[in-house]
Design a protein around this motif. Sequence first.
Motif, mmCIF file in Angstrom:
data_model
loop_
_atom_site.group_PDB
_atom_site.id
_atom_site.type_symbol
_atom_site.label_atom_id
_atom_site.label_comp_id
_atom_site.label_asym_id
_atom_site.label_seq_id
_atom_site.Cartn_x
_atom_site.Cartn_y
_atom_site.Cartn_z
ATOM 1 N N ASP A 120 -35.472 -10.513 16.077
ATOM 2 C CA ASP A 120 -36.466 -10.395 17.519
ATOM 3 C C ASP A 120 -37.200 -9.240 18.039
ATOM 4 N N ALA A 121 -36.164 -8.195 18.199
ATOM 5 C CA ALA A 121 -36.138 -7.463 18.827
ATOM 6 C C ALA A 121 -37.144 -6.336 18.679
ATOM 7 N N THR A 122 -37.419 -5.989 17.205
ATOM 8 C CA THR A 122 -37.723 -5.016 16.634
ATOM 9 C C THR A 122 -38.997 -5.491 15.442
ATOM 10 N N LEU A 123 -39.474 -6.785 15.354
ATOM 11 C CA LEU A 123 -40.639 -7.233 14.454
ATOM 12 C C LEU A 123 -41.767 -8.292 15.296
ATOM 13 N N PRO A 124 -43.247 -6.985 14.682
ATOM 14 C CA PRO A 124 -44.526 -7.678 15.913
ATOM 15 C C PRO A 124 -43.814 -9.294 15.156
ATOM 16 N N PRO A 125 -44.403 -10.180 17.083
ATOM 17 C CA PRO A 125 -44.497 -11.524 16.750
ATOM 18 C C PRO A 125 -45.244 -11.788 15.655
ATOM 19 N N TRP A 126 -45.980 -11.713 15.254
ATOM 20 C CA TRP A 126 -47.488 -12.336 14.343
ATOM 21 C C TRP A 126 -46.669 -12.098 12.797
ATOM 22 N N ASP A 127 -45.695 -11.434 12.638
ATOM 23 C CA ASP A 127 -45.249 -11.214 11.829
ATOM 24 C C ASP A 127 -44.298 -12.309 11.516
ATOM 25 N N GLY A 128 -44.480 -12.989 9.845
ATOM 26 C CA GLY A 128 -44.459 -14.493 9.131
ATOM 27 C C GLY A 128 -42.508 -14.456 9.231
ATOM 28 N N VAL A 129 -42.151 -13.780 8.772
ATOM 29 C CA VAL A 129 -40.637 -13.607 9.386
ATOM 30 C C VAL A 129 -40.167 -13.196 10.221
ATOM 31 N N ALA A 130 -40.758 -12.818 11.361
ATOM 32 C CA ALA A 130 -40.311 -12.618 12.525
ATOM 33 C C ALA A 130 -40.457 -14.898 13.810
ATOM 34 N N VAL A 131 -42.339 -15.052 13.141
ATOM 35 C CA VAL A 131 -42.120 -16.446 13.315
ATOM 36 C C VAL A 131 -40.917 -17.219 12.801
ATOM 37 N N PHE A 132 -40.560 -17.120 11.412
ATOM 38 C CA PHE A 132 -39.334 -18.114 11.121
ATOM 39 C C PHE A 132 -37.986 -16.929 11.634
ATOM 40 N N ASN A 133 -37.345 -16.357 11.956
ATOM 41 C CA ASN A 133 -36.922 -15.589 12.782
ATOM 42 C C ASN A 133 -36.543 -16.172 14.593
ATOM 43 N N ARG A 134 -38.097 -16.815 14.733
ATOM 44 C CA ARG A 134 -37.312 -16.663 16.018
ATOM 45 C C ARG A 134 -37.138 -19.127 15.973
ATOM 46 N N VAL A 135 -37.400 -19.492 15.052
ATOM 47 C CA VAL A 135 -37.186 -20.772 14.770
ATOM 48 C C VAL A 135 -35.905 -21.018 14.548
ATOM 49 N N TYR A 136 -35.224 -19.589 13.585
ATOM 50 C CA TYR A 136 -34.089 -20.256 12.784
ATOM 51 C C TYR A 136 -32.672 -18.856 14.093
ATOM 52 N N LEU A 137 -33.679 -18.706 14.719
ATOM 53 C CA LEU A 137 -32.304 -17.782 16.170
ATOM 54 C C LEU A 137 -32.261 -18.885 16.605
ATOM 55 N N ALA A 138 -32.866 -20.102 17.108
ATOM 56 C CA ALA A 138 -32.885 -21.317 17.893
ATOM 57 C C ALA A 138 -32.066 -22.267 17.540
ATOM 58 N N VAL A 139 -31.916 -22.452 16.236
ATOM 59 C CA VAL A 139 -31.450 -23.223 15.448
ATOM 60 C C VAL A 139 -29.957 -23.198 15.636
ATOM 61 N N THR A 140 -29.622 -21.840 15.885
ATOM 62 C CA THR A 140 -28.263 -20.800 15.304
ATOM 63 C C THR A 140 -27.907 -21.300 17.266
ATOM 64 N N GLU A 141 -28.653 -20.589 17.954
ATOM 65 C CA GLU A 141 -27.980 -20.895 19.149
ATOM 66 C C GLU A 141 -27.321 -22.114 19.605
ATOM 67 N N ALA A 142 -28.375 -23.561 18.747
ATOM 68 C CA ALA A 142 -27.940 -24.317 19.240
ATOM 69 C C ALA A 142 -26.758 -25.053 18.885
ATOM 70 N N VAL A 143 -26.781 -24.646 17.370
ATOM 71 C CA VAL A 143 -25.430 -24.297 17.085
ATOM 72 C C VAL A 143 -24.495 -24.128 17.360
ATOM 73 N N ASP A 144 -24.415 -23.160 17.919
ATOM 74 C CA ASP A 144 -23.426 -22.371 18.660
ATOM 75 C C ASP A 144 -22.958 -23.119 19.818
ATOM 76 N N ARG A 145 -23.963 -23.128 21.351
ATOM 77 C CA ARG A 145 -23.718 -24.462 21.395
ATOM 78 C C ARG A 145 -22.677 -25.759 21.426
ATOM 79 N N GLN A 146 -23.320 -26.348 20.635
ATOM 80 C CA GLN A 146 -22.743 -27.748 19.668
ATOM 81 C C GLN A 146 -21.072 -27.057 19.465
ATOM 82 N N ILE A 147 -21.170 -26.234 18.515
ATOM 83 C CA ILE A 147 -19.269 -26.227 18.191
ATOM 84 C C ILE A 147 -18.432 -25.609 19.440
#
Length: 231
Positions: free
Chosen positions: A25-52
């Motif tokens: 997330d820190a290295t990819l430009p925000p408009w990059d398609g992989v960066a867009v998905f990575n932000r989504v997946y990061l939010a999912v993983t953080e939510a899973v971590d909180r639930q665990i």
Amino acid sequence: MAHCEQLTTVPGTVDGVLSRMRALDATLPPWDGVAVFNRVYLAVTEAVDRQIDGGRFPDARAAITLDVRFAERYLAAVDAADADRRPPACWRPLFQFRRHPGVRPLQFALAGINAHIGHDLALAVVDTCRTLGCEPVDLEDEFDQVGDLLVSLEERIRDELMPGPDLLQISDPLTHLLGSWSLERARDATWAAARALWALRRLPDVAGEFTERLDAAVGFAGRMLLTPLPD
């Protein structure tokens, strides 16, 4: 429901996965398609971590292992693309179109979710069963809870990345693209695929062909989701 046999070690950690995603997330430009998905997946993983951490999963070790095995497949695809190697077919459209100006952020997000849910999650369930010495049915609770998080997040993604009602008309091609794919249907198909792969585990040739065809089919759907659209 019976749960997986408890082991003393789990390959990788959720913190390690989060560190990799945050570095991307820190290295990819925000408009990059992989960066867009990575932000989504990061939010999912953080939510899973909180639930665990909050004790929300019936079997924390199973949830951690599934979460890590799942993430490792996405990160391996990123590493393959960065090293000029071919990632799985399900991920190729996202890497090929990641900088295309005619693809909208919502398309990038859904194409990544399609690849990760439609292909990677089924294989991650099998990976987890092998690691923990259990059956897919033993992971059903964890699978369902992760899926519920993804569904709620998909709704948020659509709200955040969807053009406003005055911009998204019925004639907009994005309307039709969004109507052609469903996370709920993809999740149901993934669970069936995971059970089939587990049943085929002693027939490696058949399992390999099944996996290859699954990968190709998910990649085809991803390519459709990434159809460049006019402004």
